[in-house]
Design an enzyme around this catalytic site. Structure first.
Site: not given
Ligand SMILES: *Cc1c(COP(=O)(O)O)cnc(C)c1O
Length: 413
Positions: A147, A242, A270
């Protein structure tokens, strides 16, 4: 006569459903997977959150992993309070942005230049745009189930077999929007190699989560990642890590460093926002300078670098930096919790864990639901799906862990 107390939570959720889609602003909050009414939370302190009926829960969701110091860390709250009094937003550069960028660069040297945005989604989306602009290529490789936020072309699941067209998991995404997204099975070195051989000079970037946090917890495979990096280098594609969920989660810095995996661009989010909305992407100056205002890849934002957000992030990193030797203990505590839960809940519970991040999985979904509801009822808040990750924070005490184990005990799931 038994007095019936009215649940404030239930009343609020009814109202929420009247005004918000499904009563929530993000799908998994609706508890569809586990059924029953979702909780609404009024406040959080350290490892605990409180619903509107005043009931407390030990929180293993932690705003989806963002709150590594726990809720309302006093230092973070104090610094944010100070910032708030100086003005909420300027739409111009503020000192706090520089300090947060400097703090990140201090532990992630590849982050020679940083661009802050408002969410992880924006960070990944913009990093991919930059990679495409920089390489002047269109295709990207992502891995099955990973994701990366909700950008159209990243909502693609696996096509069957190598390089078939990816299928979108969401309605509203035109096929054309994802036709440059190649989805490959995670750790399939042969599929990766064949893809590079076939499309090599068309591939702008390869995108990965070094440890999977959004399809249950998937521990990293450094060997595979290093191989992916070497292929990318050979074909002139960029490596985009990511680390929105993994950055500062396992060590004070990037997980890729721990794994010895190099990258060109890194996406963060985050934890670096200390609980406020944030995203960031960063990389070598030579690549980042292709971004406007210096370069021709456009990306802008009204609120990016917001001083209040930056202050929450900066203070969180300051506190974390002092705790950096404590990550090992955080991991040990999580290992103890996971092992004990498996013991108590019986052989059908399998916990997938990496560091202080874990996901719960039963042989049958119904048993997970039963387990989940019992834990919730007795004050333990886990992520409401077998596919979502749970976390420990530095605010979780041995006592919180023992209580969680105690609650899981003697259950029939
Ligand atoms: C949470 C997350 C996202 C998206 O971040 P948001 O702040 O919810 O848009 C993208 N990549 C990873 C790996 C994530 O855990």
């Amino acid at each position: 006569m038994v007095k019936k107390t009215v649940s404030q939570n239930k009343i609020l959720f009814k109202d929420a459903q009247r005004y918000l889609v499904g009563g929530v602003n993000s799908p998994v909050r609706a508890f569809n997977y586990v059924g029953g009414e979702p909780l609404l939370f009024k406040k959080g302190r350290a490892a605990k959150i409180y619903d509107y009926d005043g009931k407390s829960y030990i929180d293993y969701v932690l705003s989806w992993g963002s709150l590594i110091l726990g809720h309302s860390h006093p230092q973070v709250v104090r610094e944010v309070g100070k910032k708030v009094r100086q003005g909420l937003s300027f739409g111009a550069t503020n000192e706090t942005e520089i300090l947060l960028a400097k703090a990140i660069q201090g532990v992630i040297p590849q982050a020679q230049k940083i661009r802050f945005v408002n969410s992880g989604t924006e960070a990944v989306m913009s990093a991919i745009r930059l990679a495409r602009g920089y390489t002047e290529r269109n295709k990207i490789i992502k891995f099955q189930h990973a994701y990366h936020g909700h950008a159209d072309y990243l909502l693609a699941s696996a096509g069957s077999g190598l390089a078939t067209l990816a299928i979108s998991q969401s309605k509203g995404v035109p096929r054309d929007f994802i036709k440059e997204t190649i989805v490959l099975p995670w750790t399939d070195a042969l599929a990766l190699k064949k893809t590079f051989v076939k499309y090599g000079k068309q591939i702008a970037a390869i995108l990965f989560e070094p440890a999977g946090g959004n399809y249950g917890v998937i521990p990293p495979d450094a060997g595979f990642l290093k191989y992916a990096v070497s292929l990318s280098r050979r074909y002139g594609s960029l490596v985009v890590a990511d680390e929105v969920i993994t950055g500062f989660r396992f060590r004070f810095g990037a997980l890729c460093h721990e794994l010895g995996v190099d990258f060109d661009l890194i996406c963060l989010g985050k934890i670096i926002g200390g609980g406020l909305p944030i995203g960031a992407y960063a990389g070598k100056d030579e690549i980042m300078r292709h971004l406007a205002p210096l370069g021709k890849v456009y990306q802008a934002s009204t609120f990016a670098g917001n001083p209040v957000v930056m202050s929450a992030g900066l203070t969180t990193l300051k506190v974390l930096s002092a705790l950096r030797d404590g990550y090992a203990q955080l991991e040990a505590l999580t290992e103890y919790l996971a092992g004990s839960l498996e013991d108590k809940a019986g052989p059908d519970l399998k916990i997938s864990r990496f560091g202080p991040m874990f996901s719960l999985r039963f042989k049958q979904k119904e048993r997970f639901v039963k387990f989940y509801q019992r834990m919730l009822q007795r004050g333990i808040f886990f992520a409401p799906s077998e596919f979502e990750a749970n976390f420990l924070s530095f605010a979780h005490t041995k006592n919180d862990i023992e209580k969680t184990i105690e609650v899981a005990k003697d259950g029939k799931y």
